[in-house]
Write a protein that holds these residues in place. Sequence first.
Motif, short mmCIF file in Angstrom:
data_model
loop_
_atom_site.label_atom_id
_atom_site.label_comp_id
_atom_site.label_asym_id
_atom_site.label_seq_id
_atom_site.Cartn_x
_atom_site.Cartn_y
_atom_site.Cartn_z
N GLY A 137 -16.12 -15.65 -24.01
CA GLY A 137 -16.55 -14.57 -24.86
C GLY A 137 -15.68 -13.42 -24.58
O GLY A 137 -15.31 -12.58 -25.26
N ARG A 138 -15.98 -12.94 -23.11
CA ARG A 138 -15.21 -11.90 -22.60
C ARG A 138 -13.73 -11.94 -23.03
O ARG A 138 -13.12 -10.87 -23.53
N SER A 139 -13.00 -12.71 -22.66
CA SER A 139 -11.69 -13.12 -22.44
C SER A 139 -11.23 -12.88 -23.91
O SER A 139 -10.26 -12.34 -24.45
N PHE A 140 -11.68 -13.64 -25.09
CA PHE A 140 -11.27 -13.76 -26.60
C PHE A 140 -11.60 -12.30 -27.10
O PHE A 140 -10.98 -11.99 -27.87
N ALA A 141 -12.70 -11.74 -26.59
CA ALA A 141 -13.13 -10.37 -27.15
C ALA A 141 -12.01 -9.36 -26.96
O ALA A 141 -11.63 -8.39 -27.75
N ALA A 200 -8.76 -10.26 -28.65
CA ALA A 200 -8.86 -10.10 -30.22
C ALA A 200 -8.86 -8.54 -30.44
O ALA A 200 -8.40 -8.18 -31.53
N GLU A 201 -9.42 -7.67 -29.48
CA GLU A 201 -9.42 -6.22 -29.60
C GLU A 201 -8.04 -5.81 -29.81
O GLU A 201 -7.25 -4.98 -30.56
N TRP A 202 -7.60 -6.28 -28.64
CA TRP A 202 -5.95 -5.85 -28.43
C TRP A 202 -5.19 -6.19 -29.69
O TRP A 202 -4.14 -5.37 -30.18
N GLN A 203 -5.21 -7.44 -30.02
CA GLN A 203 -4.40 -7.87 -31.36
C GLN A 203 -4.67 -7.31 -32.47
O GLN A 203 -3.94 -6.93 -33.35
N THR A 204 -5.84 -6.97 -33.00
CA THR A 204 -6.27 -6.11 -33.94
C THR A 204 -5.80 -4.96 -33.78
O THR A 204 -5.15 -4.29 -35.06
#
Length: 329
Positions: A90-94, A97-101
């Motif tokens: 969860g932490r890694s993908f969050a 995802a925040e950086w990519q967005t």
Amino acid sequence: MEASADVAAAMEAYLLGREPNLTRVEVAQRAGVPLDLAVTLWHQLGFPHHADDDVAFTEGDVEALRLSAELVRIGVLSPESQAALVRTWGRSFARLAEWQTTLLAGLAADDGDPADGLTSLAGDVLPRVEALQAYVWRRHLASAVQHLLEDTATLTVGETQTSVCFVDIVGYTTQSRRLDGAELVAWVDAFEQDTTTLVVDRGGQVIKTIGDEVLFTVADPAAAVDVALALTARGADEEDPFPAVRAGIAHGAVVRRLGDVFGSTVNAASRLTSAARPGSVLVDAGVHEALVGDGDGDGQPAWRWRRARRIPAKGFTNLEAWRVRALET
């Protein structure tokens, strides 16, 4: 505001594969998983809270919950490891995802209408990013398996002998006040990139970056010393934009868990780094004992050693330390 909500709904439907049409109760029922377990997993993954009657899920959530239950059933996810592993996912993908967005939003803003641009970019970019992420994961998985098989002790006792090094930027707080946000990010990114490149080239692995600090491991203590000395030398060069740094290295047993390392060896390396002077490298007795007598192949010493004062550290009576320097050429 209404247009933004419409774009958000369209983006959610695109990313999830369809518009949400299920409640969490229906998802748990279809997956054959108790609702309390499903809620626990979603909490550990960091997903937003939803009430029982919120229509916020799709068939993709059903399949993901079913797969999670199967991993638990066949023993891949034990009750002891499940929470930690899921939180790590969860932490890694969050963060990713925040950086990519943020990156996509910046590109969309440059093209004019951020909302329309974001939707267009998502359809064009995200499938490629998804495929690339799968590739990177498999390559890292292959590398991790190789490291595991090279050290058979890890297979049985969960510990491995390795060198642990922290590299810390000197004067980070002062520098961060002088730079604006974009400049600070670029400066830290360059530090992390150059450090990672050198570590990987010497067979090491960057465990994590902590703002102004990089933690890496490498099996060979000589490689750890070489990396640390190369980085401190760059930091001392006024013509090189690489920041001034200091480093601490300890060699001994560590426990690897979910991509991180734990144990007294890690604590020793951290304490040595805090005690090191700017531009210097401090090592513990494990590194010193492993390398004293090592040479450059012609019987000559590879480094200069100087005994440092014992360092008070939690968990150690007094931590032995040596300052290591490269030989002048």
